[in-house]
Design an enzyme around this catalytic site. Structure first.
Site, PDB file in Angstrom:
ATOM      1  N   ILE A 105      13.226  26.287  29.191  1.00 44.81           N
ATOM      2  CA  ILE A 105      14.504  26.128  28.489  1.00 44.81           C
ATOM      3  C   ILE A 105      15.230  24.868  28.985  1.00 44.81           C
ATOM      4  O   ILE A 105      15.788  24.100  28.199  1.00 44.81           O
ATOM      5  CB  ILE A 105      15.377  27.398  28.696  1.00 44.81           C
ATOM      6  CG1 ILE A 105      14.721  28.606  28.002  1.00 44.81           C
ATOM      7  CG2 ILE A 105      16.788  27.184  28.190  1.00 44.81           C
ATOM      8  CD1 ILE A 105      15.353  29.958  28.340  1.00 44.81           C
ATOM      9  N   GLY A 141      16.291  29.243  37.613  1.00 41.99           N
ATOM     10  CA  GLY A 141      16.338  30.699  37.738  1.00 41.99           C
ATOM     11  C   GLY A 141      14.972  31.271  38.029  1.00 41.99           C
ATOM     12  O   GLY A 141      13.944  30.616  37.805  1.00 41.99           O
ATOM     13  N   ILE A 142      14.968  32.465  38.544  1.00 42.27           N
ATOM     14  CA  ILE A 142      13.722  33.191  38.770  1.00 42.27           C
ATOM     15  C   ILE A 142      13.876  34.612  38.235  1.00 42.27           C
ATOM     16  O   ILE A 142      14.995  35.072  37.987  1.00 42.27           O
ATOM     17  CB  ILE A 142      13.330  33.244  40.273  1.00 42.27           C
ATOM     18  CG1 ILE A 142      14.489  33.810  41.105  1.00 42.27           C
ATOM     19  CG2 ILE A 142      12.903  31.877  40.779  1.00 42.27           C
ATOM     20  CD1 ILE A 142      14.116  34.131  42.543  1.00 42.27           C
ATOM     21  N   TYR A 185      17.612  41.198  39.003  1.00 44.37           N
ATOM     22  CA  TYR A 185      17.723  40.112  38.017  1.00 44.37           C
ATOM     23  C   TYR A 185      18.955  40.338  37.141  1.00 44.37           C
ATOM     24  O   TYR A 185      19.763  39.426  36.933  1.00 44.37           O
ATOM     25  CB  TYR A 185      16.452  40.063  37.156  1.00 44.37           C
ATOM     26  CG  TYR A 185      16.463  38.955  36.113  1.00 44.37           C
ATOM     27  CD1 TYR A 185      16.213  37.632  36.464  1.00 44.37           C
ATOM     28  CD2 TYR A 185      16.735  39.226  34.767  1.00 44.37           C
ATOM     29  CE1 TYR A 185      16.225  36.611  35.521  1.00 44.37           C
ATOM     30  CE2 TYR A 185      16.749  38.221  33.808  1.00 44.37           C
ATOM     31  CZ  TYR A 185      16.485  36.921  34.193  1.00 44.37           C
ATOM     32  OH  TYR A 185      16.500  35.909  33.243  1.00 44.37           O
TER      33      TYR A 185
HETATM   34  N1  LIG Z   1      12.338  32.911  29.396  1.00 48.65           N
HETATM   35  C1  LIG Z   1      13.153  33.913  29.131  1.00 48.65           C
HETATM   36  O1  LIG Z   1      12.783  34.890  28.480  1.00 48.65           O
HETATM   37  C2  LIG Z   1      14.584  33.866  29.597  1.00 48.65           C
HETATM   38  C3  LIG Z   1      15.493  34.742  29.011  1.00 48.65           C
HETATM   39  C4  LIG Z   1      16.814  34.723  29.433  1.00 48.65           C
HETATM   40  C5  LIG Z   1      17.218  33.828  30.405  1.00 48.65           C
HETATM   41  N2  LIG Z   1      16.311  32.995  30.955  1.00 48.65           N
HETATM   42  C6  LIG Z   1      16.787  32.069  31.993  1.00 48.65           C
HETATM   43  O2  LIG Z   1      16.549  30.747  31.579  1.00 48.65           O
HETATM   44  C7  LIG Z   1      16.458  29.901  32.730  1.00 48.65           C
HETATM   45  C8  LIG Z   1      15.229  29.018  32.589  1.00 48.65           C
HETATM   46  O3  LIG Z   1      14.063  29.847  32.640  1.00 48.65           O
HETATM   47  P1  LIG Z   1      12.753  29.550  31.793  1.00 48.65           P
HETATM   48  O4  LIG Z   1      12.486  30.728  30.965  1.00 48.65           O
HETATM   49  O5  LIG Z   1      12.850  28.223  31.146  1.00 48.65           O
HETATM   50  O6  LIG Z   1      11.633  29.598  32.916  1.00 48.65           O
HETATM   51  P2  LIG Z   1      11.071  28.472  33.874  1.00 48.65           P
HETATM   52  O7  LIG Z   1      10.337  29.201  34.916  1.00 48.65           O
HETATM   53  O8  LIG Z   1      10.367  27.445  33.078  1.00 48.65           O
HETATM   54  O9  LIG Z   1      12.376  27.788  34.474  1.00 48.65           O
HETATM   55  C9  LIG Z   1      12.952  28.144  35.703  1.00 48.65           C
HETATM   56  C10 LIG Z   1      13.241  26.867  36.450  1.00 48.65           C
HETATM   57  O10 LIG Z   1      13.964  27.183  37.644  1.00 48.65           O
HETATM   58  C11 LIG Z   1      13.454  26.342  38.664  1.00 48.65           C
HETATM   59  N3  LIG Z   1      13.740  26.896  39.990  1.00 48.65           N
HETATM   60  C12 LIG Z   1      13.309  28.061  40.527  1.00 48.65           C
HETATM   61  N4  LIG Z   1      13.741  28.172  41.797  1.00 48.65           N
HETATM   62  C13 LIG Z   1      14.477  27.060  42.059  1.00 48.65           C
HETATM   63  C14 LIG Z   1      15.181  26.584  43.178  1.00 48.65           C
HETATM   64  N5  LIG Z   1      15.238  27.276  44.334  1.00 48.65           N
HETATM   65  N6  LIG Z   1      15.811  25.398  43.084  1.00 48.65           N
HETATM   66  C15 LIG Z   1      15.781  24.678  41.949  1.00 48.65           C
HETATM   67  N7  LIG Z   1      15.129  25.073  40.838  1.00 48.65           N
HETATM   68  C16 LIG Z   1      14.476  26.253  40.909  1.00 48.65           C
HETATM   69  C17 LIG Z   1      11.960  26.266  38.407  1.00 48.65           C
HETATM   70  O11 LIG Z   1      11.379  25.184  39.082  1.00 48.65           O
HETATM   71  C18 LIG Z   1      11.963  26.122  36.888  1.00 48.65           C
HETATM   72  O12 LIG Z   1      12.072  24.764  36.529  1.00 48.65           O
HETATM   73  C19 LIG Z   1      16.420  30.834  33.933  1.00 48.65           C
HETATM   74  O13 LIG Z   1      17.693  30.871  34.527  1.00 48.65           O
HETATM   75  C20 LIG Z   1      16.083  32.182  33.310  1.00 48.65           C
HETATM   76  O14 LIG Z   1      16.551  33.254  34.084  1.00 48.65           O
HETATM   77  C21 LIG Z   1      15.004  32.974  30.573  1.00 48.65           C
END
Ligand SMILES: NC(=O)c1ccc[n+]([C@@H]2O[C@H](COP(=O)([O-])OP(=O)(O)OC[C@H]3O[C@@H](n4cnc5c(N)ncnc54)[C@H](O)[C@@H]3O)[C@@H](O)[C@H]2O)c1
Length: 252
Positions: free
Chosen positions: A20, A95-96, A158
């Site tokens: 995202i 995020g994680i 989470y």
């Molecule tokens: N994919 C989904 O279904 C979904 C739904 C709702 C919310 N989200 C939120 O969207 C955001 C992006 O997630 P995504 O789905 O693109 O997954 P993603 O795993 O591609 O992105 C997560 C990012 O967070 C970074 N990250 C993790 N730990 C870190 C740290 N300690 N310092 C700096 N960066 C760190 C990772 O390197 C990665 O780039 C997150 O906050 C996630 O919780 C995702």
């Protein structure tokens, strides 16, 4: 469209090299922003992605930052001020996620989740907030989740972290708004990214059946909401809101 232009603005996007965050970084750059794509331990990969965007005419640079580490966040802030000048837009996208039944949830895992998803947003926001206030302009966008509202099994940590982010967004918006700094959040539904890659086909089918959209979202269906919130005119009257591109998973 002029009301969504980010021309002349500098945006920092944490988690900006994947999923995202990357989609948001690309869209911001396509709309005229200079973008700092923050990565976590992926210098080579992030630089490669940035180089591809630069080749297409975008103004994108990369920076390493561990959002859980105060010193790392401070380095990012100091580097940005020194090398880039004022930061106008911050997206807390890092995020994680993990699935753990509550009875097996360790303090360590609880703290890890809070540290990235909530403390991380606090630290990075703190780094840029006062500068935005002083310049009387800023856009802060926190990536929460629809699970902040509806919850789900095996993810109390989470869901709590994301609900915390929604509360953080609302509270901080009171302090930012008088200075032209808007603070808002996005609560996506399930989106096809690395975060969901590990789940089984059965789990996916079960989730699809619960979603009015009948499918997971795509990153490019989330980024336009960030562009709206980030833009100077289009986003100006959103204060403390959490917008929900979520396939109908939660209807507010
Ligand atoms: N994919 C989904 O279904 C979904 C739904 C709702 C919310 N989200 C939120 O969207 C955001 C992006 O997630 P995504 O789905 O693109 O997954 P993603 O795993 O591609 O992105 C997560 C990012 O967070 C970074 N990250 C993790 N730990 C870190 C740290 N300690 N310092 C700096 N960066 C760190 C990772 O390197 C990665 O780039 C997150 O906050 C996630 O919780 C995702």
């Amino acid at each position: 469209m002029e009301s969504f232009s980010l021309k002349g603005k500098t945006a920092v996007v944490t988690g900006g090299n994947t999923g995202i965050g990357f989609s948001i970084a690309k869209l911001f750059a396509a709309n005229g922003a200079r973008v700092v794509m923050c990565h976590f331990n992926d210098q080579e990969g992030a630089r490669e992605l940035a180089a591809q965007l630069v080749q297409q005419g975008a103004d994108v640079v990369t920076a390493e930052c561990d959002v859980t580490d105060e010193a790392s966040v401070q380095r990012l802030g100091e580097w940005a001020i020194h090398d880039l000048g004022p930061v106008d837009i911050l997206v807390n996208g890092a995020g994680i996620c993990s699935e753990v039944p509550f009875s097996q949830l360790s303090v360590k895992e609880w703290d890890r989740m809070m540290s990235v998803n909530l403390r991380g947003a606090f630290l990075v926001t703190r780094q840029f907030f006062d500068g935005m206030k002083e310049r009387r302009y800023g856009r802060i966008i926190n990536i929460a989740s629809q699970l902040a509202y509806k919850g789900t099994t095996d993810a109390a940590h989470y869901c709590a972290s994301k609900a915390g982010l929604v509360g953080f967004t609302r509270a901080l918006s009171y302090e930012g708004a008088p200075f032209g700094v808007t603070v808002n959040a996005i609560a996506p539904g399930p989106v096809e990214t690395a975060m969901l890659a590990g789940f089984t086909d059965e789990w996916r089918a079960m989730k699809f059946s619960q979603l009015p959209a009948g499918r997971f979202g795509k990153v490019d269906e989330i980024a336009p909401t960030a562009l709206l919130l980030a833009s100077e005119t289009g986003g100006a009257y959103f204060i403390g809101q959490t917008l929900s591109p979520n396939g109908g998973d939660v209807m507010l």
